[in-house]
Scaffold this active site. Structure first.
Site, PDB file in Angstrom:
ATOM      1  N   GLY A 142     -50.817 -13.760  26.286  1.00 26.37           N
ATOM      2  CA  GLY A 142     -50.428 -12.559  25.559  1.00 26.37           C
ATOM      3  C   GLY A 142     -51.232 -12.359  24.292  1.00 26.37           C
ATOM      4  O   GLY A 142     -50.829 -11.600  23.415  1.00 26.37           O
ATOM      5  N   HIS A 143     -52.389 -13.032  24.199  1.00 25.60           N
ATOM      6  CA  HIS A 143     -53.216 -12.970  22.990  1.00 25.60           C
ATOM      7  C   HIS A 143     -54.489 -12.188  23.292  1.00 25.60           C
ATOM      8  O   HIS A 143     -55.496 -12.758  23.701  1.00 25.60           O
ATOM      9  CB  HIS A 143     -53.555 -14.385  22.519  1.00 25.60           C
ATOM     10  CG  HIS A 143     -52.367 -15.240  22.248  1.00 25.60           C
ATOM     11  ND1 HIS A 143     -52.430 -16.609  22.096  1.00 25.60           N
ATOM     12  CD2 HIS A 143     -51.049 -14.913  22.086  1.00 25.60           C
ATOM     13  CE1 HIS A 143     -51.227 -17.088  21.869  1.00 25.60           C
ATOM     14  NE2 HIS A 143     -50.374 -16.079  21.860  1.00 25.60           N
ATOM     15  N   LEU A 144     -54.432 -10.887  23.120  1.00 21.74           N
ATOM     16  CA  LEU A 144     -55.570 -10.027  23.434  1.00 21.74           C
ATOM     17  C   LEU A 144     -56.467  -9.976  22.207  1.00 21.74           C
ATOM     18  O   LEU A 144     -56.070  -9.465  21.149  1.00 21.74           O
ATOM     19  CB  LEU A 144     -55.091  -8.625  23.807  1.00 21.74           C
ATOM     20  CG  LEU A 144     -54.228  -8.548  25.072  1.00 21.74           C
ATOM     21  CD1 LEU A 144     -52.761  -8.734  24.773  1.00 21.74           C
ATOM     22  CD2 LEU A 144     -54.443  -7.214  25.774  1.00 21.74           C
TER      23      LEU A 144
ATOM     24  N   HIS B 108     -56.135 -16.682  25.070  1.00 20.84           N
ATOM     25  CA  HIS B 108     -56.022 -18.139  25.135  1.00 20.84           C
ATOM     26  C   HIS B 108     -55.490 -18.466  26.533  1.00 20.84           C
ATOM     27  O   HIS B 108     -54.285 -18.628  26.718  1.00 20.84           O
ATOM     28  CB  HIS B 108     -55.043 -18.673  24.079  1.00 20.84           C
ATOM     29  CG  HIS B 108     -55.573 -18.634  22.684  1.00 20.84           C
ATOM     30  ND1 HIS B 108     -54.870 -18.089  21.639  1.00 20.84           N
ATOM     31  CD2 HIS B 108     -56.741 -19.086  22.154  1.00 20.84           C
ATOM     32  CE1 HIS B 108     -55.575 -18.199  20.525  1.00 20.84           C
ATOM     33  NE2 HIS B 108     -56.712 -18.796  20.813  1.00 20.84           N
TER      34      HIS B 108
END
Length: 554
Positions: A489-491, A316
């Site tokens: 931090g949204h892999l 994101h």
């Protein structure tokens, strides 16, 4: 991984977990001390650097290659931890559900791809996940988004900050894209009351990178619960590849290497055998293990007849805007975020540009401008001391606010995780990341920036958002304006779920299309990303998959 181990152990199954990182520390004191002494308070700053199980670092994004070999037009700016409990150590705690339309993006808006399941399929699992990880929230604050809840949250919501309340009052009845701009409390996996033997949130402002009292959920809780039920955990044990029976297609083992000391060489290796195998190392590390499992019969690696493993990496990407309110709102108190503007997460506009959710930050310009240090240094450099310095810092900090827009990103097959020819201490290949944003996603930055400016104007705030330097690796141009990509931090993506085995890696239960005894868990299964922080959906999907695993085992 911790949740699935816990559920399988609950069902009386024999479970072994291998974890690349060091064991859970007996207390948080060591991690906290490392954090206190760190010059840069990055998400990774409390945790040990470990060349035997390395991870990407925030400071590497602008400084060149670190663990990631960055090979794209833009660097991939998100990071993760390889310690027991993983990145739940440094997550925010935001626990939003995906919206019903997020599951059918292609059907509803003609972009992206659809999921093989819908909101109704996942709703009961959302309820279970909220109970398991302990989410504080109020259903009434979320139902206006078109969500239905079959059960209430297990805890009442976290109180909104004073800043949240002032922003809501100043926005009033504003609309964007015909949607009301609504400030609503954010459901969070942190305790508003004593819950599951965890303490109540004390309002520390460093949820990222670490909650000092474990009021916020982290996965060590379910690791410990699984161990209490008989699960075995091997730490400092790195999964390197997967073995397959070429005739039956069934997985026959997980190959591993162990190390005795952090940063040390391998001290042991072997192959673990089981009835069912689960990889739950998220979008980059899971893809890396599968790709590192190439053989003569599987030249693309394990679970990869579709050639989709390692593709469609998403985040994101965050558009950040900041301003000074016309009154003090007193940031730097309480959890890092307690409210957001969720009303722009869906609408007919998604056929033209992405949706985005706007997180209201309680940390002032800490992320945006490295405050309060910058303001303090500027005053001292100008010769301000004593009472004037105290007043100057107060005047500079107390009106600060920021909006972080988490922009929906479409999957691109060219956004990839592949294996580099560089290795870590154990001889395991490091990941090469190729990453960029398509024009649809880039248009979301423009829309989010315009929405932020309109909101600041409505509130009477003075916007201070600074454009990035064109020399920054994270900067990009869209329609004549410069924007900067910041990682959430949204892999997500890289082994997505679907009904077509030629276009996806796992089915709706997260079982490999190619190997009936292999499950791939985590955010890598997301076909698209919506705008909700992914952790709650990861937990819900995991609980759903665990039920199927128990059935498989009989």
């Amino acid at each position: 991984g911790a949740l699935s181990a816990y559920r399988l152990s609950q069902a009386g199954k024999r479970v072994l977990v291998i974890d690349a990182g060091p064991a859970v520390p007996p207390n948080r004191g060591g991690y906290m001390e490392t954090f206190y002494l760190a010059m840069a308070k990055t998400p990774e700053s409390p945790y040990p650097e470990n060349l035997s199980a390395p991870n990407p670092l925030t400071l590497d994004v602008n400084g060149g290659n670190g663990y990631f070999i960055q090979n794209g037009a833009l660097p991939f700016a998100s990071t993760y931890e390889r310690v027991a409990g993983g990145t739940t150590w440094h997550w925010m705690g935001t626990s939003l559900r995906l919206l019903p339309n997020d599951f059918a993006l292609r059907t509803n808006y003609g972009v992206g791809v659809d999921w093989p399941i819908g909101y109704d399929d996942l709703e009961p699992w959302y309820c279970e996940a909220e109970q398991e990880i302990g989410v504080a929230g109020n259903v009434a604050d979320q139902s206006y988004l078109g969500l239905h809840f079959s059960k209430p949250y297990p805890m009442p919501g976290i109180v909104q900050s004073y800043m949240d309340q002032r922003i809501a009052a100043r926005i009033g009845q504003m609309q964007i894209y015909g949607n009301p701009v609504t400030v609503s409390p954010t459901p969070q996996a942190r305790n508003s009351i004593p819950f599951d033997q965890r303490r109540v949130c004390a309002g520390n402002t460093n949820c990222i990178p670490i909650c000092p009292i474990q009021a916020k959920y982290d996965a060590t809780i379910h690791i410990q619960k699984a161990e209490q039920l008989g699960a075995e955990v091997w730490y400092q044990t790195v999964a390197t590849s997967v073995s397959v029976d070429p005739e039956t297609g069934r997985i026959t083992g997980i190959n591993y290497k162990q190390y005795a000391q952090q940063n040390g060489p391998p001290t042991a290796s072997g192959t673990l055998t089981a009835s069912i195998y689960v990889l739950a190392a998220h979008a980059v590390e899971t893809a890396k293990v599968l790709l590192n499992s190439r053989s003569a019969t599987m030249p693309r690696g394990v679970a990869n007849r579709s050639d989709q493993v390692g593709r469609n990496l998403m985040d994101h990407p965050i558009q950040l805007s900041w301003a000074k309110m016309p009154e003090p709102v007193y940031p730097l108190r309480g959890p890092l975020s307690t409210s957001g503007i969720e009303s722009l997460r869906d609408g007919a506009f998604r056929s033209q540009h992405p949706a985005f959710r706007m997180e209201i930050g309680n940390e002032g310009w800490n992320w945006a401008e490295n405050d309060p240090w910058n303001s303090l240094n500027n005053l001292v450099t100008a010769g301000t001391f004593g009472p004037a310095l105290k007043a100057g810092v107060s005047d500079a900090i107390t009106p600060q606010t920021r909006l972080g827009s988490l922009v929906e990103q479409l999957p691109m097959s060219t956004n990839t995780v592949t294996l580099s020819n560089q290795t870590d201490n154990l001889g395991v290949p490091r990941p090469t990341i190729t990453y960029d944003l398509d024009d649809y996603t880039r248009s979301g930055f423009k829309a989010a920036a315009q929405a932020s400016t309109a909101i600041f104007k409505q509130m009477g705030a003075v916007e201070a958002t600074a454009p990035p330097s064109p020399m920054q690796p994270t900067a990009f141009e869209y329609e004549g304006e410069l924007y900067q990509v910041r990682g959430a931090g949204h892999l997500m993506g890289t082994y997505r779920m679907g009904t077509d085995p030629t276009q996806s890696v796992v089915d709706a239960n997260q079982r490999s299309h190619d190997h009936q005894n292999l499950y791939l868990l985590g955010s890598g299964v997301f076909p698209s990303v919506g705008t909700a922080n992914p952790t709650l959906t990861i937990a819900a999907l995991t609980l759903m998959a665990a039920k199927q695993m128990v059935a498989d085992l009989g």
